[in-house]
Design a protein around this motif. Structure first.
Motif, PDB file in Angstrom:
ATOM      1  N   THR A  12      -6.499 -31.259 -18.610  1.00 18.83           N
ATOM      2  CA  THR A  12      -5.999 -30.594 -17.618  1.00 18.83           C
ATOM      3  C   THR A  12      -5.692 -28.948 -18.683  1.00 18.83           C
ATOM      4  OG1 THR A  12      -5.325 -32.083 -16.179  1.00 18.83           O
ATOM      5  CG2 THR A  12      -4.685 -30.539 -15.476  1.00 18.83           C
ATOM      6  N   VAL A  13      -6.048 -28.530 -18.213  1.00 16.28           N
ATOM      7  CA  VAL A  13      -5.714 -26.869 -18.571  1.00 16.28           C
ATOM      8  C   VAL A  13      -5.287 -25.211 -17.225  1.00 16.28           C
ATOM      9  CG1 VAL A  13      -7.030 -24.676 -19.579  1.00 16.28           C
ATOM     10  CG2 VAL A  13      -7.461 -26.478 -20.140  1.00 16.28           C
ATOM     11  N   THR A  14      -4.810 -25.212 -17.180  1.00 11.23           N
ATOM     12  CA  THR A  14      -3.545 -24.368 -16.503  1.00 11.23           C
ATOM     13  C   THR A  14      -3.814 -23.085 -16.661  1.00 11.23           C
ATOM     14  OG1 THR A  14      -1.663 -25.048 -17.287  1.00 11.23           O
ATOM     15  CG2 THR A  14      -2.889 -26.414 -14.681  1.00 11.23           C
ATOM     16  N   LEU A  15      -3.872 -21.463 -16.221  1.00 17.47           N
ATOM     17  CA  LEU A  15      -3.117 -20.800 -16.506  1.00 17.47           C
ATOM     18  C   LEU A  15      -2.360 -20.312 -14.854  1.00 17.47           C
ATOM     19  CD1 LEU A  15      -5.824 -17.757 -14.920  1.00 17.47           C
ATOM     20  CD2 LEU A  15      -7.521 -19.839 -16.314  1.00 17.47           C
ATOM     21  N   THR A  16      -2.169 -18.291 -15.015  1.00 18.93           N
ATOM     22  CA  THR A  16      -1.518 -18.044 -13.977  1.00 18.93           C
ATOM     23  C   THR A  16      -1.607 -17.066 -13.930  1.00 18.93           C
ATOM     24  OG1 THR A  16       0.404 -19.395 -14.099  1.00 18.93           O
ATOM     25  CG2 THR A  16       0.878 -16.989 -13.026  1.00 18.93           C
ATOM     26  N   VAL A  17      -1.938 -16.231 -12.551  1.00 20.63           N
ATOM     27  CA  VAL A  17      -2.456 -15.203 -12.237  1.00 20.63           C
ATOM     28  C   VAL A  17      -1.618 -14.235 -11.588  1.00 20.63           C
ATOM     29  CG1 VAL A  17      -4.492 -13.613 -11.069  1.00 20.63           C
ATOM     30  CG2 VAL A  17      -5.188 -15.241 -11.556  1.00 20.63           C
ATOM     31  N   ASP A  18      -0.911 -13.206 -12.641  1.00 24.32           N
ATOM     32  CA  ASP A  18      -0.151 -12.537 -12.109  1.00 24.32           C
ATOM     33  C   ASP A  18      -0.092 -11.264 -11.451  1.00 24.32           C
ATOM     34  OD1 ASP A  18       2.199 -13.981 -13.436  1.00 24.32           O
ATOM     35  OD2 ASP A  18       1.687 -12.420 -14.755  1.00 24.32           O
ATOM     36  N   ALA A  19       0.854 -10.876 -10.223  1.00 19.63           N
ATOM     37  CA  ALA A  19       0.157 -10.269  -9.451  1.00 19.63           C
ATOM     38  C   ALA A  19       0.633  -8.511 -10.505  1.00 19.63           C
ATOM     39  CB  ALA A  19       1.339  -9.987  -8.330  1.00 19.63           C
ATOM     40  N   THR A  20      -0.512  -8.238 -10.041  1.00 11.87           N
ATOM     41  CA  THR A  20      -0.341  -6.102 -11.070  1.00 11.87           C
ATOM     42  C   THR A  20       0.483  -5.274 -10.598  1.00 11.87           C
ATOM     43  OG1 THR A  20      -2.042  -5.627  -9.896  1.00 11.87           O
ATOM     44  CG2 THR A  20      -2.193  -6.961 -11.971  1.00 11.87           C
ATOM     45  N   GLY A  21       0.975  -5.390  -9.653  1.00  8.78           N
ATOM     46  CA  GLY A  21       2.286  -5.096  -9.139  1.00  8.78           C
ATOM     47  C   GLY A  21       2.548  -5.209  -7.270  1.00  8.78           C
ATOM     48  N   GLY A  22       3.466  -4.383  -6.698  1.00  6.02           N
ATOM     49  CA  GLY A  22       3.500  -5.421  -5.111  1.00  6.02           C
ATOM     50  C   GLY A  22       3.140  -4.173  -4.275  1.00  6.02           C
ATOM     51  N   LEU A  23       3.777  -4.106  -2.890  1.00  3.65           N
ATOM     52  CA  LEU A  23       2.751  -2.905  -1.843  1.00  3.65           C
ATOM     53  C   LEU A  23       3.640  -2.102  -1.607  1.00  3.65           C
ATOM     54  CD1 LEU A  23       1.257  -3.703   0.596  1.00  3.65           C
ATOM     55  CD2 LEU A  23       2.816  -4.311   1.477  1.00  3.65           C
ATOM     56  N   SER A  24       2.880  -1.291  -1.992  1.00  4.91           N
ATOM     57  CA  SER A  24       3.467   0.328  -1.620  1.00  4.91           C
ATOM     58  C   SER A  24       3.110   1.082  -0.223  1.00  4.91           C
ATOM     59  CB  SER A  24       3.412   1.184  -2.887  1.00  4.91           C
ATOM     60  OG  SER A  24       2.138   1.289  -4.006  1.00  4.91           O
ATOM     61  N   ILE A  25       3.282   2.397  -0.652  1.00  4.89           N
ATOM     62  CA  ILE A  25       3.525   3.373   0.431  1.00  4.89           C
ATOM     63  C   ILE A  25       3.428   4.609  -0.438  1.00  4.89           C
ATOM     64  CG2 ILE A  25       4.659   3.587   2.211  1.00  4.89           C
ATOM     65  CD1 ILE A  25       2.224   4.317   3.859  1.00  4.89           C
ATOM     66  N   THR A  26       2.131   5.576  -0.455  1.00  4.36           N
ATOM     67  CA  THR A  26       2.661   6.921  -0.595  1.00  4.36           C
ATOM     68  C   THR A  26       2.175   8.308   0.505  1.00  4.36           C
ATOM     69  OG1 THR A  26      -0.034   7.342  -2.402  1.00  4.36           O
ATOM     70  CG2 THR A  26       2.061   6.506  -3.792  1.00  4.36           C
ATOM     71  N   VAL A  27       2.994   9.679   0.390  1.00  7.88           N
ATOM     72  CA  VAL A  27       2.492  10.560   1.300  1.00  7.88           C
ATOM     73  C   VAL A  27       3.109  11.642  -0.107  1.00  7.88           C
ATOM     74  CG1 VAL A  27       3.555   8.536   3.559  1.00  7.88           C
ATOM     75  CG2 VAL A  27       5.607   9.680   1.993  1.00  7.88           C
ATOM     76  N   PRO A  28       1.953  12.398   1.266  1.00  5.41           N
ATOM     77  CA  PRO A  28       2.053  14.282   0.780  1.00  5.41           C
ATOM     78  C   PRO A  28       4.090  14.825   0.952  1.00  5.41           C
ATOM     79  CG  PRO A  28       0.528  13.783   2.472  1.00  5.41           C
ATOM     80  CD  PRO A  28       1.234  12.623   2.501  1.00  5.41           C
ATOM     81  N   ALA A  29       4.937  15.211  -0.271  1.00  2.00           N
ATOM     82  CA  ALA A  29       6.183  15.439  -0.261  1.00  2.00           C
ATOM     83  C   ALA A  29       5.885  16.436   1.086  1.00  2.00           C
ATOM     84  CB  ALA A  29       6.471  16.032  -1.753  1.00  2.00           C
ATOM     85  N   SER A  30       5.407  17.260   1.074  1.00  2.00           N
ATOM     86  CA  SER A  30       5.388  17.856   2.470  1.00  2.00           C
ATOM     87  C   SER A  30       4.172  19.064   2.911  1.00  2.00           C
ATOM     88  CB  SER A  30       6.466  19.551   1.764  1.00  2.00           C
ATOM     89  OG  SER A  30       5.544  20.051   1.012  1.00  2.00           O
ATOM     90  N   ALA A  31       4.814  18.805   4.223  1.00  7.20           N
ATOM     91  CA  ALA A  31       3.032  20.139   4.822  1.00  7.20           C
ATOM     92  C   ALA A  31       3.200  20.433   5.999  1.00  7.20           C
ATOM     93  CB  ALA A  31       2.813  18.561   5.790  1.00  7.20           C
ATOM     94  N   ASN A  32       2.598  21.587   6.155  1.00  8.46           N
ATOM     95  CA  ASN A  32       3.091  22.937   6.746  1.00  8.46           C
ATOM     96  C   ASN A  32       1.862  22.505   7.859  1.00  8.46           C
ATOM     97  OD1 ASN A  32       2.918  25.180   8.223  1.00  8.46           O
ATOM     98  ND2 ASN A  32       4.330  26.036   6.609  1.00  8.46           N
TER      99      ASN A  32
END
Length: 179
Positions: free
Chosen positions: A29-49
């Motif tokens: 019986t062979v097993t392997l683990t798939v790891d998450a490459t990262g998490g959950l994130s949000i990016t936004v502009p630093a400023s807006a006019n």
């Protein structure tokens, strides 16, 4: 002679088949683990006019790209991005120097880019769906599918300038979050 050759060949084939069959078999019986490459994130502009206006008018403009990146490699990668605004103030923020956040509306519009499986849903697809963001509102959401995904949208902010608002540059904070 032909019979003898045929019987020798037949006997040799039977002997080879008997030697090739394993006496015992065992499984691994062979097993392997798939790891998450990262998490959950949000990016936004630093400023807006978003522009200029006079008392009693509305000012609107694009905030710039907002992106949710889901690298949790999840079986159920559902998420909801929300948005809220502070009051907009100028100077010391005393009477007449504040545009209350009840005058700030938002609409997400459609996604400008997506990747992954599932359903990506804008919180406010059109200008007619805009919502006041003095309390958290859904900006965008994703449901269904599996694995990593992302969505990008370019929301519009609308600020209604109340009568008797004094002149000045007003600043507020629009906060996006994702769960």
């Amino acid at each position: 002679m032909r019979k003898r050759f045929l019987s020798v060949a037949l006997a040799g084939a039977v002997a080879s088949a008997a030697l090739a069959a394993p006496a015992h078999a065992a499984d691994t019986t062979v097993t392997l683990t798939v790891d998450a490459t990262g998490g959950l994130s949000i990016t936004v502009p630093a400023s807006a006019n978003i522009g200029h206006g006079v008392e009693g008018s509305s000012v609107s403009g694009l905030l710039g790209p907002v992106t949710v990146l889901d690298q949790r490699s999840s079986l159920t990668p559902n998420w909801t991005a929300s948005v809220i605004s502070t009051d907009f103030v100028t100077g010391g923020g005393t009477s007449g120097e504040t545009i209350p956040n009840i005058n700030v509306s938002y609409w997400s519009g459609s996604a400008t880019a997506t990747a992954g499986t599932g359903t990506f849903t804008p919180g406010q697809p059109t200008a007619g769906d805009q919502q006041i963001i003095n309390v958290p509102r859904t900006a965008f959401s994703k449901s269904g599918g599996t694995g990593n995904n992302f969505a990008t949208w370019n929301p519009t902010l609308v600020v209604n300038i109340p009568p008797a608002t004094v002149q000045g540059t007003y600043t507020g904070t629009v906060t996006h979050s994702v769960l």
